[in-house]
Scaffold this motif. Structure first.
Motif, PDB file in Angstrom:
ATOM      1  N   GLY A  41       0.768  -1.304  -0.007  1.00 10.02           N
ATOM      2  CA  GLY A  41       0.020   0.202  -0.121  1.00 10.02           C
ATOM      3  C   GLY A  41       0.711   1.203   0.258  1.00 10.02           C
ATOM      4  O   GLY A  41       0.176   2.352   0.067  1.00 10.02           O
ATOM      5  N   LEU A  42       2.273   1.216  -0.188  1.00 15.05           N
ATOM      6  CA  LEU A  42       2.877   2.327  -0.265  1.00 15.05           C
ATOM      7  C   LEU A  42       2.962   3.115  -1.305  1.00 15.05           C
ATOM      8  O   LEU A  42       2.928   4.469  -1.471  1.00 15.05           O
ATOM      9  CB  LEU A  42       4.250   1.888  -0.100  1.00 15.05           C
ATOM     10  CG  LEU A  42       4.725   1.338   1.477  1.00 15.05           C
ATOM     11  CD1 LEU A  42       6.206   0.698   1.423  1.00 15.05           C
ATOM     12  CD2 LEU A  42       4.522   2.558   2.534  1.00 15.05           C
ATOM     13  N   VAL A  43       2.305   2.539  -2.572  1.00 18.26           N
ATOM     14  CA  VAL A  43       2.154   3.081  -3.831  1.00 18.26           C
ATOM     15  C   VAL A  43       0.855   2.555  -4.196  1.00 18.26           C
ATOM     16  O   VAL A  43       0.578   1.424  -4.308  1.00 18.26           O
ATOM     17  CB  VAL A  43       3.296   2.672  -4.708  1.00 18.26           C
ATOM     18  CG1 VAL A  43       2.972   3.171  -6.272  1.00 18.26           C
ATOM     19  CG2 VAL A  43       4.649   3.211  -4.319  1.00 18.26           C
ATOM     20  N   THR A  44       0.038   3.665  -4.679  1.00 18.27           N
ATOM     21  CA  THR A  44      -1.306   3.266  -5.079  1.00 18.27           C
ATOM     22  C   THR A  44      -1.496   4.054  -6.193  1.00 18.27           C
ATOM     23  O   THR A  44      -1.219   5.279  -6.473  1.00 18.27           O
ATOM     24  CB  THR A  44      -2.151   3.875  -4.189  1.00 18.27           C
ATOM     25  OG1 THR A  44      -1.958   3.073  -2.930  1.00 18.27           O
ATOM     26  CG2 THR A  44      -3.678   3.419  -4.513  1.00 18.27           C
ATOM     27  N   ALA A  45      -1.967   3.329  -7.318  1.00 17.04           N
ATOM     28  CA  ALA A  45      -2.306   3.840  -8.774  1.00 17.04           C
ATOM     29  C   ALA A  45      -3.899   3.677  -8.924  1.00 17.04           C
ATOM     30  O   ALA A  45      -4.573   2.587  -8.368  1.00 17.04           O
ATOM     31  CB  ALA A  45      -1.716   3.002  -9.708  1.00 17.04           C
ATOM     32  N   THR A  46      -4.381   4.770  -9.582  1.00 22.57           N
ATOM     33  CA  THR A  46      -5.881   4.707 -10.004  1.00 22.57           C
ATOM     34  C   THR A  46      -6.203   4.789 -11.404  1.00 22.57           C
ATOM     35  O   THR A  46      -5.239   5.813 -12.067  1.00 22.57           O
ATOM     36  CB  THR A  46      -6.465   5.928  -9.111  1.00 22.57           C
ATOM     37  OG1 THR A  46      -6.437   5.469  -7.523  1.00 22.57           O
ATOM     38  CG2 THR A  46      -7.886   5.807  -9.429  1.00 22.57           C
ATOM     39  N   VAL A  47      -6.937   3.896 -11.988  1.00 22.97           N
ATOM     40  CA  VAL A  47      -7.153   3.942 -13.346  1.00 22.97           C
ATOM     41  C   VAL A  47      -8.720   3.902 -13.509  1.00 22.97           C
ATOM     42  O   VAL A  47      -9.185   3.587 -12.677  1.00 22.97           O
ATOM     43  CB  VAL A  47      -6.429   2.869 -14.159  1.00 22.97           C
ATOM     44  CG1 VAL A  47      -4.805   3.095 -14.075  1.00 22.97           C
ATOM     45  CG2 VAL A  47      -6.991   1.570 -13.700  1.00 22.97           C
ATOM     46  N   THR A  54      -5.267   7.823 -13.574  1.00 27.93           N
ATOM     47  CA  THR A  54      -5.727   9.241 -13.249  1.00 27.93           C
ATOM     48  C   THR A  54      -5.046   9.732 -11.949  1.00 27.93           C
ATOM     49  O   THR A  54      -5.198  10.948 -11.758  1.00 27.93           O
ATOM     50  CB  THR A  54      -7.391   9.067 -12.877  1.00 27.93           C
ATOM     51  OG1 THR A  54      -7.603   8.159 -11.968  1.00 27.93           O
ATOM     52  CG2 THR A  54      -8.042   8.936 -14.114  1.00 27.93           C
ATOM     53  N   ALA A  55      -4.533   8.930 -10.937  1.00 21.19           N
ATOM     54  CA  ALA A  55      -3.869   9.548 -10.019  1.00 21.19           C
ATOM     55  C   ALA A  55      -2.765   8.238  -9.595  1.00 21.19           C
ATOM     56  O   ALA A  55      -2.893   7.118  -9.502  1.00 21.19           O
ATOM     57  CB  ALA A  55      -4.863   9.413  -8.759  1.00 21.19           C
ATOM     58  N   LEU A  56      -1.908   8.985  -8.757  1.00 19.24           N
ATOM     59  CA  LEU A  56      -0.696   8.037  -8.321  1.00 19.24           C
ATOM     60  C   LEU A  56      -0.404   8.655  -7.143  1.00 19.24           C
ATOM     61  O   LEU A  56      -0.057   9.754  -7.004  1.00 19.24           O
ATOM     62  CB  LEU A  56       0.533   8.128  -9.281  1.00 19.24           C
ATOM     63  CG  LEU A  56       1.862   7.245  -8.897  1.00 19.24           C
ATOM     64  CD1 LEU A  56       1.236   5.624  -9.177  1.00 19.24           C
ATOM     65  CD2 LEU A  56       2.713   7.536 -10.086  1.00 19.24           C
ATOM     66  N   SER A  57      -0.414   7.599  -6.029  1.00 19.53           N
ATOM     67  CA  SER A  57       0.048   8.187  -4.845  1.00 19.53           C
ATOM     68  C   SER A  57       1.455   7.234  -4.218  1.00 19.53           C
ATOM     69  O   SER A  57       1.277   6.183  -4.120  1.00 19.53           O
ATOM     70  CB  SER A  57      -1.108   8.001  -3.810  1.00 19.53           C
ATOM     71  OG  SER A  57      -0.845   8.087  -2.169  1.00 19.53           O
ATOM     72  N   ILE A  58       2.271   8.002  -3.642  1.00 17.22           N
ATOM     73  CA  ILE A  58       3.562   7.395  -3.201  1.00 17.22           C
ATOM     74  C   ILE A  58       3.743   8.011  -1.789  1.00 17.22           C
ATOM     75  O   ILE A  58       4.075   9.188  -1.545  1.00 17.22           O
ATOM     76  CB  ILE A  58       4.755   7.791  -3.953  1.00 17.22           C
ATOM     77  CG1 ILE A  58       4.407   7.540  -5.360  1.00 17.22           C
ATOM     78  CG2 ILE A  58       6.210   7.220  -3.581  1.00 17.22           C
ATOM     79  CD1 ILE A  58       5.456   7.878  -6.540  1.00 17.22           C
ATOM     80  N   ASP A  59       3.710   7.014  -0.925  1.00 15.67           N
ATOM     81  CA  ASP A  59       4.445   7.144   0.465  1.00 15.67           C
ATOM     82  C   ASP A  59       5.730   7.928   0.483  1.00 15.67           C
ATOM     83  O   ASP A  59       6.558   7.277  -0.054  1.00 15.67           O
ATOM     84  CB  ASP A  59       3.978   6.030   1.400  1.00 15.67           C
ATOM     85  CG  ASP A  59       4.239   6.241   2.826  1.00 15.67           C
ATOM     86  OD1 ASP A  59       5.555   6.477   3.305  1.00 15.67           O
ATOM     87  OD2 ASP A  59       3.046   6.198   3.383  1.00 15.67           O
ATOM     88  N   PRO A  60       5.689   8.966   1.456  1.00 14.30           N
ATOM     89  CA  PRO A  60       7.137   9.398   1.038  1.00 14.30           C
ATOM     90  C   PRO A  60       8.211   8.610   2.001  1.00 14.30           C
ATOM     91  O   PRO A  60       9.334   8.772   1.328  1.00 14.30           O
ATOM     92  CB  PRO A  60       6.970  10.657   2.213  1.00 14.30           C
ATOM     93  CG  PRO A  60       5.438  10.909   2.198  1.00 14.30           C
ATOM     94  CD  PRO A  60       4.526   9.721   2.004  1.00 14.30           C
ATOM     95  N   SER A  61       7.817   7.547   2.612  1.00 14.48           N
ATOM     96  CA  SER A  61       8.992   6.658   3.350  1.00 14.48           C
ATOM     97  C   SER A  61       9.773   5.898   2.005  1.00 14.48           C
ATOM     98  O   SER A  61      10.689   5.411   2.347  1.00 14.48           O
ATOM     99  CB  SER A  61       8.292   5.863   4.101  1.00 14.48           C
ATOM    100  OG  SER A  61       7.368   4.941   3.534  1.00 14.48           O
ATOM    101  N   VAL A  62       9.095   5.628   0.856  1.00 11.53           N
ATOM    102  CA  VAL A  62       9.851   4.930  -0.189  1.00 11.53           C
ATOM    103  C   VAL A  62      10.548   6.043  -1.163  1.00 11.53           C
ATOM    104  O   VAL A  62      11.135   5.285  -2.042  1.00 11.53           O
ATOM    105  CB  VAL A  62       8.833   4.161  -0.988  1.00 11.53           C
ATOM    106  CG1 VAL A  62       8.105   3.106   0.033  1.00 11.53           C
ATOM    107  CG2 VAL A  62       7.772   4.869  -1.552  1.00 11.53           C
ATOM    108  N   VAL A  63      10.597   7.280  -0.732  1.00 10.08           N
ATOM    109  CA  VAL A  63      11.433   8.052  -1.746  1.00 10.08           C
ATOM    110  C   VAL A  63      12.673   8.051  -1.062  1.00 10.08           C
ATOM    111  O   VAL A  63      12.986   8.907  -0.008  1.00 10.08           O
ATOM    112  CB  VAL A  63      10.555   9.623  -1.698  1.00 10.08           C
ATOM    113  CG1 VAL A  63      11.380  10.299  -2.698  1.00 10.08           C
ATOM    114  CG2 VAL A  63       9.285   9.318  -2.277  1.00 10.08           C
TER     115      VAL A  63
END
Length: 116
Positions: A41-47, A54-63
């Motif tokens: 769940g650290l990275v979530t893609a919405t299509v 349409t969206a991409l969410s990246i948890d800051p801890s994986v950057v």
């Protein structure tokens, strides 16, 4: 009834009904969204149901600037997961419209056509 045992008007009517159902299903898919995740769940893609990201969410801890390869792998995995979900949604949504096509005209509920 036309020569050969089938009604041409029935064929046209069934085709129009199928076209209407297809258009409605495509509208449903365009309005629907699905998500895919990776890394727990650290990275979530919405299509959308049509496959548009349409969206991409990246948890800051994986950057991690020193490890962009892992982040890229997580993003790719989330997008692939979302795309798979969109394909499954498309199949489920379109099945009632296209599922009965079995030999094209046979799926239209017509008999008497050559090869039927």
């Amino acid at each position: 009834m036309q020569p050969g045992g089938f009604d041409l008007q029935q064929i046209v009517l069934k085709a129009q009904q199928m076209q209407d159902q297809m258009a409605k299903a495509q509208q449903q898919l365009a309005a629907a969204t699905v998500t895919g995740t990776s890394g727990g769940g650290l990275v979530t893609a919405t299509v959308t149901g049509t496959g548009e990201l349409t969206a991409l969410s990246i948890d800051p801890s994986v950057v991690d600037p020193t490890d962009t390869e892992t982040l890229a792998d997580l993003v790719l995995a989330a997008v692939r997961d979302a795309s798979r979900e969109a394909r499954e949604l498309t199949e489920k949504t379109m099945a009632p419209v296209t599922g009965g096509l079995g030999g094209m005209a046979g799926g239209l509920g017509l008999t008497g056509l050559p090869g039927m």
